[in-house]
Motif scaffolding. Structure first.
Motif, PDB file in Angstrom:
ATOM      1  N   THR A  25       0.818  -1.204   0.000  1.00 36.73           N
ATOM      2  CA  THR A  25       0.000   0.000   0.000  1.00 36.73           C
ATOM      3  C   THR A  25       0.859   1.265   0.000  1.00 36.73           C
ATOM      4  O   THR A  25       2.031   1.245   0.363  1.00 36.73           O
ATOM      5  CB  THR A  25      -0.917   0.034   1.242  1.00 36.73           C
ATOM      6  N   THR A  26       0.231   2.357  -0.404  1.00 31.94           N
ATOM      7  CA  THR A  26       0.857   3.664  -0.332  1.00 31.94           C
ATOM      8  C   THR A  26       0.720   4.201   1.083  1.00 31.94           C
ATOM      9  O   THR A  26      -0.069   3.692   1.878  1.00 31.94           O
ATOM     10  CB  THR A  26       0.172   4.643  -1.297  1.00 31.94           C
ATOM     11  N   PRO A  27       1.464   5.258   1.433  1.00 27.94           N
ATOM     12  CA  PRO A  27       1.303   5.860   2.763  1.00 27.94           C
ATOM     13  C   PRO A  27      -0.124   6.329   3.036  1.00 27.94           C
ATOM     14  O   PRO A  27      -0.540   6.454   4.187  1.00 27.94           O
ATOM     15  CB  PRO A  27       2.291   7.033   2.746  1.00 27.94           C
ATOM     16  N   GLN A  28      -0.894   6.599   1.965  1.00 27.40           N
ATOM     17  CA  GLN A  28      -2.273   7.049   2.133  1.00 27.40           C
ATOM     18  C   GLN A  28      -3.239   5.877   2.320  1.00 27.40           C
ATOM     19  O   GLN A  28      -4.437   6.082   2.514  1.00 27.40           O
ATOM     20  CB  GLN A  28      -2.713   7.878   0.932  1.00 27.40           C
ATOM     21  N   GLY A  29      -2.728   4.654   2.256  1.00 25.37           N
ATOM     22  CA  GLY A  29      -3.583   3.498   2.498  1.00 25.37           C
ATOM     23  C   GLY A  29      -4.186   2.901   1.249  1.00 25.37           C
ATOM     24  O   GLY A  29      -5.006   1.983   1.343  1.00 25.37           O
ATOM     25  N   MET A  30      -3.800   3.381   0.090  1.00 28.19           N
ATOM     26  CA  MET A  30      -4.345   2.835  -1.150  1.00 28.19           C
ATOM     27  C   MET A  30      -3.452   1.699  -1.653  1.00 28.19           C
ATOM     28  O   MET A  30      -2.257   1.670  -1.388  1.00 28.19           O
ATOM     29  CB  MET A  30      -4.415   3.923  -2.221  1.00 28.19           C
ATOM     30  N   ILE A  31      -4.046   0.768  -2.390  1.00 24.72           N
ATOM     31  CA  ILE A  31      -3.261  -0.305  -2.981  1.00 24.72           C
ATOM     32  C   ILE A  31      -2.274   0.283  -3.989  1.00 24.72           C
ATOM     33  O   ILE A  31      -2.637   1.087  -4.844  1.00 24.72           O
ATOM     34  CB  ILE A  31      -4.182  -1.320  -3.686  1.00 24.72           C
ATOM     35  N   ASP A  32      -1.017  -0.115  -3.877  1.00 23.92           N
ATOM     36  CA  ASP A  32       0.025   0.317  -4.802  1.00 23.92           C
ATOM     37  C   ASP A  32       0.091  -0.711  -5.927  1.00 23.92           C
ATOM     38  O   ASP A  32       0.629  -1.811  -5.750  1.00 23.92           O
ATOM     39  CB  ASP A  32       1.363   0.416  -4.060  1.00 23.92           C
ATOM     40  N   VAL A  33      -0.448  -0.357  -7.085  1.00 21.41           N
ATOM     41  CA  VAL A  33      -0.554  -1.298  -8.205  1.00 21.41           C
ATOM     42  C   VAL A  33       0.812  -1.800  -8.637  1.00 21.41           C
ATOM     43  O   VAL A  33       1.006  -2.991  -8.916  1.00 21.41           O
ATOM     44  CB  VAL A  33      -1.290  -0.637  -9.384  1.00 21.41           C
ATOM     45  N   LEU A  70      -9.827   7.457   5.822  1.00 24.27           N
ATOM     46  CA  LEU A  70      -9.127   7.369   7.101  1.00 24.27           C
ATOM     47  C   LEU A  70      -7.635   7.602   6.888  1.00 24.27           C
ATOM     48  O   LEU A  70      -7.050   7.104   5.930  1.00 24.27           O
ATOM     49  CB  LEU A  70      -9.354   5.992   7.725  1.00 24.27           C
ATOM     50  N   SER A  71      -7.014   8.331   7.777  1.00 22.22           N
ATOM     51  CA  SER A  71      -5.595   8.655   7.629  1.00 22.22           C
ATOM     52  C   SER A  71      -4.685   7.659   8.333  1.00 22.22           C
ATOM     53  O   SER A  71      -3.471   7.661   8.123  1.00 22.22           O
ATOM     54  CB  SER A  71      -5.315  10.061   8.179  1.00 22.22           C
ATOM     55  N   ALA A  72      -5.244   6.817   9.187  1.00 19.53           N
ATOM     56  CA  ALA A  72      -4.450   5.838   9.926  1.00 19.53           C
ATOM     57  C   ALA A  72      -5.319   4.633  10.252  1.00 19.53           C
ATOM     58  O   ALA A  72      -6.552   4.702  10.179  1.00 19.53           O
ATOM     59  CB  ALA A  72      -3.897   6.456  11.213  1.00 19.53           C
ATOM     60  N   ARG A  73      -4.680   3.546  10.595  1.00 22.70           N
ATOM     61  CA  ARG A  73      -5.402   2.331  10.969  1.00 22.70           C
ATOM     62  C   ARG A  73      -6.296   2.629  12.164  1.00 22.70           C
ATOM     63  O   ARG A  73      -5.837   3.130  13.196  1.00 22.70           O
ATOM     64  CB  ARG A  73      -4.412   1.224  11.324  1.00 22.70           C
ATOM     65  N   PRO A  74      -7.596   2.333  12.073  1.00 19.12           N
ATOM     66  CA  PRO A  74      -8.500   2.616  13.192  1.00 19.12           C
ATOM     67  C   PRO A  74      -8.190   1.745  14.391  1.00 19.12           C
ATOM     68  O   PRO A  74      -7.711   0.607  14.246  1.00 19.12           O
ATOM     69  CB  PRO A  74      -9.894   2.294  12.620  1.00 19.12           C
ATOM     70  N   ARG A  75      -8.476   2.261  15.568  1.00 16.96           N
ATOM     71  CA  ARG A  75      -8.207   1.511  16.797  1.00 16.96           C
ATOM     72  C   ARG A  75      -9.367   0.611  17.193  1.00 16.96           C
ATOM     73  O   ARG A  75      -9.162  -0.441  17.788  1.00 16.96           O
ATOM     74  CB  ARG A  75      -7.906   2.486  17.949  1.00 16.96           C
ATOM     75  N   ASP A  76     -10.589   1.036  16.888  1.00 16.58           N
ATOM     76  CA  ASP A  76     -11.737   0.245  17.337  1.00 16.58           C
ATOM     77  C   ASP A  76     -12.040  -0.875  16.361  1.00 16.58           C
ATOM     78  O   ASP A  76     -11.853  -0.750  15.139  1.00 16.58           O
ATOM     79  CB  ASP A  76     -12.971   1.141  17.515  1.00 16.58           C
ATOM     80  N   ALA A  78     -14.849  -2.300  15.321  1.00 11.68           N
ATOM     81  CA  ALA A  78     -15.920  -2.145  14.337  1.00 11.68           C
ATOM     82  C   ALA A  78     -15.435  -1.420  13.089  1.00 11.68           C
ATOM     83  O   ALA A  78     -15.767  -1.806  11.957  1.00 11.68           O
ATOM     84  CB  ALA A  78     -17.103  -1.399  14.958  1.00 11.68           C
ATOM     85  N   THR A  79     -14.633  -0.366  13.265  1.00 15.40           N
ATOM     86  CA  THR A  79     -14.122   0.369  12.107  1.00 15.40           C
ATOM     87  C   THR A  79     -13.077  -0.453  11.364  1.00 15.40           C
ATOM     88  O   THR A  79     -12.988  -0.396  10.130  1.00 15.40           O
ATOM     89  CB  THR A  79     -13.535   1.727  12.539  1.00 15.40           C
ATOM     90  N   GLN A  80     -12.273  -1.238  12.091  1.00 18.92           N
ATOM     91  CA  GLN A  80     -11.340  -2.146  11.426  1.00 18.92           C
ATOM     92  C   GLN A  80     -12.094  -3.136  10.544  1.00 18.92           C
ATOM     93  O   GLN A  80     -11.696  -3.417   9.412  1.00 18.92           O
ATOM     94  CB  GLN A  80     -10.517  -2.909  12.463  1.00 18.92           C
ATOM     95  N   GLN A  81     -13.190  -3.666  11.056  1.00 20.58           N
ATOM     96  CA  GLN A  81     -13.990  -4.618  10.292  1.00 20.58           C
ATOM     97  C   GLN A  81     -14.594  -3.959   9.062  1.00 20.58           C
ATOM     98  O   GLN A  81     -14.654  -4.553   7.975  1.00 20.58           O
ATOM     99  CB  GLN A  81     -15.071  -5.220  11.180  1.00 20.58           C
ATOM    100  N   ALA A  82     -15.054  -2.697   9.220  1.00 24.26           N
ATOM    101  CA  ALA A  82     -15.618  -1.975   8.082  1.00 24.26           C
ATOM    102  C   ALA A  82     -14.546  -1.725   7.019  1.00 24.26           C
ATOM    103  O   ALA A  82     -14.782  -1.897   5.815  1.00 24.26           O
ATOM    104  CB  ALA A  82     -16.217  -0.646   8.548  1.00 24.26           C
ATOM    105  N   ALA A  83     -13.353  -1.331   7.465  1.00 25.38           N
ATOM    106  CA  ALA A  83     -12.258  -1.098   6.521  1.00 25.38           C
ATOM    107  C   ALA A  83     -11.876  -2.388   5.799  1.00 25.38           C
ATOM    108  O   ALA A  83     -11.610  -2.392   4.596  1.00 25.38           O
ATOM    109  CB  ALA A  83     -11.049  -0.518   7.255  1.00 25.38           C
ATOM    110  N   ALA A  84     -11.861  -3.501   6.540  1.00 26.97           N
ATOM    111  CA  ALA A  84     -11.541  -4.794   5.921  1.00 26.97           C
ATOM    112  C   ALA A  84     -12.588  -5.184   4.892  1.00 26.97           C
ATOM    113  O   ALA A  84     -12.265  -5.736   3.836  1.00 26.97           O
ATOM    114  CB  ALA A  84     -11.433  -5.875   6.997  1.00 26.97           C
ATOM    115  N   SER A  85     -13.842  -4.897   5.190  1.00 22.40           N
ATOM    116  CA  SER A  85     -14.923  -5.238   4.269  1.00 22.40           C
ATOM    117  C   SER A  85     -14.753  -4.511   2.940  1.00 22.40           C
ATOM    118  O   SER A  85     -14.926  -5.095   1.868  1.00 22.40           O
ATOM    119  CB  SER A  85     -16.273  -4.874   4.895  1.00 22.40           C
TER     120      SER A  85
END
Length: 383
Positions: A25-33, A70-76, A78-85
């Protein structure tokens, strides 16, 4: 050619490769193709040469950060699960497209620790992955972050990769990260030296291991622990940077090679030691600790002083010293509610008062593994 480490990676007919979030991934959290395509270039070449490749890939949560703003990995959780989804679909779509350039297909396999803890799930995962390989599919394995809770998480994909390598009887495991090797000090500081080979724990004496980075959950601690799991099962491990993937797969002297220690614990014991967490605790007196840990005996009711947790017969429970330190883990033969009435009594006495079904151990010696209380890492030593 070295047949205990790098040479076995180069010659492996079945190879597990794990790649971390920061390598994709990029520093912004996007997939680096470009990064994904570069990795797939290496794996596809090996697959087309006849090696069965299993890719354990992090990156679902990281890939979801950008789309969710999101600018960083969420701590909670529920939000981690949403980001994974959100991110898991992005991640697999990228792999599907990239491998398709070489005429290769991928299959997504999402696992939770519960899939390793429950024997029927464990067998199903094994059969599914084996069948995908038979069909010429590249399995892309990840923890199922969308549903995993704190109680049923692997915690990092390094450990998952080691367990998958054992599950599928892989010939070798390669851990790809943003760090090119294990060093005897902080690699950012002058004077730090690469550790090219680890033959056993003594080679790591005095080595300070770093913790996790920004988008991943792993770190050098988890990678060394994963290597310990895999090498304990007879699987050599090479740890290096994703940029050195081609050299690592070719057996070149890059990164750090962890050499197998010759032990080959059964799948069941490895599962108990590394894919389970205690559903409760049994506190032992000093005599019981000496019997279970020192003399590899079964645990009897007379040696237990306290029961904690709500568990049922067949669940894994931690066995603790008088000081509360977990020293072993085992599959208990009774429900938590039954055990208090059994404490301090001999099995003969219990059979006389409660019936012959109570003339047995709380945990049989064949269902116990010893834990290492010093390093807090798990060791599948059969008792």
């Amino acid at each position: 050619m070295d047949n205990t480490g790098r040479g076995r990676v180069a010659a492996a007919a079945r190879l597990v490769v794990k790649v971390g979030s920061s390598s994709l991934t990029t520093p912004q959290g996007m997939i680096d193709v470009d990064r994904v395509d570069a990795l797939v270039d290496v794996l596809a070449a090996r697959a087309r040469a006849g090696t069965q490749i299993i890719l354990v890939s992090s990156g679902a949560i990281a890939a979801g950060l950008g789309p969710l703003g999101l600018s960083a990995r969420p701590r909670d959780l529920a939000t981690q699960q949403a980001a994974a989804s959100v991110g898991q679909g992005v991640l697999v779509a990228r792999y599907t497209s990239s491998f398709a350039r070489y005429g290769l297909r991928v299959g997504q396999v999402l696992l939770t620790a519960d899939d390793m803890m429950r024997r029927s799930h464990h067998r199903n995962a094994q059969r599914t992955l084996a069948r995908l390989l038979e069909l010429g599919i590249v399995p892309v394995v990840n923890e199922n972050d969308t549903v995993a809770t704190d109680e049923i998480r692997f915690g990092d994909n390094d450990r998952l990769a080691a367990l998958v390598a054992h599950l599928l009887h892989a010939d070798a495991l390669v851990l790809l990260s943003d760090v090119d090797a294990l060093y005897d000090g902080d690699p950012r500081q002058p004077g730090a030296r690469r550790i090219p080979l680890v033959r056993g724990p003594e080679d790591l004496d005095g080595v300070e291991l770093g913790r996790s980075g920004r988008v991943g959950t792993g770190g050098m601690i988890t990678k060394v622990e994963a290597a310990r799991i895999a090498t304990g099962a007879g699987v050599p491990v090479v740890l290096t940077a994703a940029a050195h993937a081609a050299q690592a797969l070719a057996g070149a002297d890059v990164g750090t090679c962890f050499q197998p220690d010759g032990r080959h614990p059964g799948t069941r014991l490895l599962w108990l030691a590394h894919a389970t967490t205690g559903r409760g605790r049994l506190h032992l007196d000093a005599g019981a600790v000496a019997a279970v840990v020192g003399r590899r005996m079964s645990l009897l009711p007379a040696g237990v002083t306290l029961v904690e947790g709500d568990f049922t017969a067949g669940d894994p429970v931690d066995l603790c010293s008088p000081h509360g330190t977990p020293v072993a883990r085992g599959l208990v033969n009774f429900d938590a509610a039954e055990i208090p009435d059994l404490l301090g009594r001999s099995t003969r006495e219990l059979a006389a008062s409660l019936g012959p079904e109570y003339e047995r151990e709380l945990i049989h010696r064949d269902d116990i593994v010893i834990l290492d209380p010093v390093t807090e890492s798990r060791s599948a030593r059969h008792v």
